[in-house]
Design an enzyme around this catalytic site. Structure first.
Site, mmCIF file in Angstrom:
data_model
loop_
_atom_site.group_PDB
_atom_site.id
_atom_site.type_symbol
_atom_site.label_atom_id
_atom_site.label_comp_id
_atom_site.label_asym_id
_atom_site.label_seq_id
_atom_site.Cartn_x
_atom_site.Cartn_y
_atom_site.Cartn_z
ATOM 1 N N ASP A 1 11.627 103.321 50.174
ATOM 2 C CA ASP A 1 11.007 103.441 48.936
ATOM 3 C C ASP A 1 12.031 104.341 48.172
ATOM 4 O O ASP A 1 12.154 105.495 48.485
ATOM 5 C CB ASP A 1 9.618 104.239 48.605
ATOM 6 C CG ASP A 1 9.265 104.329 47.138
ATOM 7 O OD1 ASP A 1 8.149 105.077 46.837
ATOM 8 O OD2 ASP A 1 10.446 104.168 46.540
ATOM 9 N N TYR B 1 5.288 110.166 48.018
ATOM 10 C CA TYR B 1 4.505 109.730 46.916
ATOM 11 C C TYR B 1 5.309 108.387 46.767
ATOM 12 O O TYR B 1 6.327 108.146 46.558
ATOM 13 C CB TYR B 1 4.482 110.642 45.621
ATOM 14 C CG TYR B 1 3.799 109.922 44.550
ATOM 15 C CD1 TYR B 1 4.955 109.589 43.483
ATOM 16 C CD2 TYR B 1 2.613 110.031 44.396
ATOM 17 C CE1 TYR B 1 4.154 109.084 42.321
ATOM 18 C CE2 TYR B 1 1.911 109.354 43.379
ATOM 19 C CZ TYR B 1 2.885 108.869 42.075
ATOM 20 O OH TYR B 1 2.513 108.515 40.962
ATOM 21 N N LYS C 1 13.340 103.847 38.153
ATOM 22 C CA LYS C 1 14.122 104.953 37.372
ATOM 23 C C LYS C 1 15.508 104.640 36.868
ATOM 24 O O LYS C 1 15.690 103.702 35.841
ATOM 25 C CB LYS C 1 14.203 106.301 38.249
ATOM 26 C CG LYS C 1 12.561 106.526 38.694
ATOM 27 C CD LYS C 1 12.721 107.614 39.352
ATOM 28 C CE LYS C 1 11.050 108.146 40.087
ATOM 29 N NZ LYS C 1 10.360 108.976 39.230
#
Ligand code: KE4
Length: 427
Positions: free
Chosen positions: A238, A144, A266
């Site tokens: 990623d 994802y 994050k």
């Protein structure tokens, strides 16, 4: 546990917010029950509005590696906010955080900040397409990368590698430019390169965290790097989740392979909205205003978010032993859970990468998305509900990753294992 106030809050939220949440996973759909509404965090704990306390293994899905209300991060936020929240003009804080990232990530000579991981990956893909002049991209089933159109794509019907939308609202004309491969399976990537000579980039979570925790095999990453070089496609790591979580330099700290572009998020925001993408200067300089590839953002690099990220990254850099301790605690937890499960005849696959941990209710090792899908999600849901009721807040899906923060101590972990033993017994 009482949840009276959360139940009322959820009803009120659902009247004015779709599903009552601002991100779908928070609705607890795959585990059932009412999601606790959180009043505050403190160190390794969350407290909900009914006064229940939880050991927090989600930490806002990764950012809070220093735990909630870390004094240094909070001081930096308050101090910076006093001078103004946002200017829409350059500040030296952006340069400072960019310098931290450039000094840590070998593949990164320049970096641009955005406001989410989604924006980081979406922008990195546009840059790869602009830099190569090609339109197609390759992603992996089970990975994802945020919710931009090119990435909300699932495997087409049958064995075709070309993608079809996995959400209404994504035009088939967009999805057809996304090819799907299987994680840890280089043949499936070769099939994509045979199906298209127009591939701009391959985007991968080098340590997958969105199908549960499934690390890529070193040999697979090496073959992927070679394949991209052969075909002139860019390799994008990623690391929105794994960056500063798997090690101080994310997956890069654990593999010899170097990507052409890296995306982060994050932890580098310390709990404030931040994403970033970076790579070699000759690629990054293609970005506006120096280059033709457009990308922009009102609050990109805003000083308060930069200050939170800087305070977080600098604390992590300053403590040489922090990742060793985080990994030891993650291993203590998953080994304890595995032993407790096996004592009760339950097969549990577990894995750890730095402060990231995963467990699958599965009797076989999980190497890709199909393996992950074979897990017993009913049993996961029952485990999640029972542990939540005992004050342990795990990710509310079998296809997520758990996290240890610097405030998650051995006592909390041992208490978790003790409770899990009873829960497995009841399962
Ligand atoms: P955000 O847009 O949510 O900041 O980042 C998207 C993203 C990109 N890349 C990776 C590897 C990610 O893990 C994410 C976001 N992760 C999910 C948790 N699995 C965010 C939680 C949510 O969607 O609410």
């Amino acid at each position: 546990m009482k949840h009276t106030k959360s139940i009322a809050a959820y009803e009120a939220a659902k009247r004015v917010i779709p599903g009552g949440v601002d991100s779908p996973v928070r609705a607890f759909k795959s585990v059932g029950g009412t999601p606790p509404f959180i009043e505050r965090g403190d160190g390794g704990y969350l407290f909900d509005i009914d006064g229940n306390r939880y050991v927090d293994y989600v930490q806002s899905w990764g950012p809070l590696i220093l735990g909630h209300c870390d004094p240094t991060v909070e001081a930096a936020v308050f101090e910076t906010a006093r001078r103004g929240l946002s200017f829409g003009a350059p500040t030296t804080l952006e340069t400072e955080l960019a310098e931290e990232i450039v000094s840590l990530f070998e593949a990164v000579e320049k970096v641009r900040f955005v406001n989410s991981g989604t924006e980081a990956v979406m922008s990195a893909i546009r840059l790869a397409r602009g830099y190569t002049g090609r339109d197609d991209i390759v992603k992996f089933k089970g990975c994802y990368h945020g919710h931009s159109d090119s990435l909300l794509v699932q495997a087409g019907s049958g064995a075709t590698t070309f993608g079809s939308p996995n959400s209404p609202g994504v035009p088939a004309d967009f999805a057809k430019h996304t090819l799907l491969a299987d994680y840890n399976n280089i043949e499936s990537v070769k099939a994509c390169f045979e199906a298209s000579d127009n591939i701009a980039c391959v985007v991968i979570e080098p340590i997958a965290g969105n199908m549960g925790l499934v690390p890529a095999e070193e040999s697979f990453l090496q073959e992927l790097r070679a394949l991209c070089d052969t075909h002139g496609a860019l390799l994008i790591f990623d690391e929105v989740m794994s960056g500063f979580r798997a090690s101080l330099t994310g997956a890069q700290g654990l593999t010899s392979v170097r990507p052409d572009l890296v995306t982060l998020g994050k932890v580098i925001g310390g709990g404030m909205p931040v994403g970033a993408f970076g790579g070699r200067a000759e690629i990054m300089d293609k970005l506006s205003p120096d280059g033709p590839v457009y990308q922009a953002g009102t609050l990109s690099g805003n000083p308060v978010a930069m200050a939170a990220g800087l305070a977080t990254v600098r604390q992590l850099r300053a403590d040489g032993a922090v990742y060793e301790i985080l990994q030891m605690r993650a291993e203590r937890l998953v080994n304890g859970l595995k032993a407790a499960a096996e004592e009760n005849g339950i097969a549990l696959q577990v894995d750890v990468r730095g402060s990231m941990f995963g467990f699958f209710f599965n009797d076989k090792p999980v190497k890709n998305f199909d393996d992950a899908l074979a897990s017993d999600t009913e049993r996961f849901a029952a485990f999640h509900r029972a542990m939540l009721d005992r004050g342990f807040y795990f990710a509310c899906s079998q296809f997520e990753t758990g996290f240890i923060s610097t405030k998650t101590n051995d006592a909390m972990i041992d208490e978790t294992i003790r409770n899990a033993k009873e829960v497995f017994g009841a399962l």
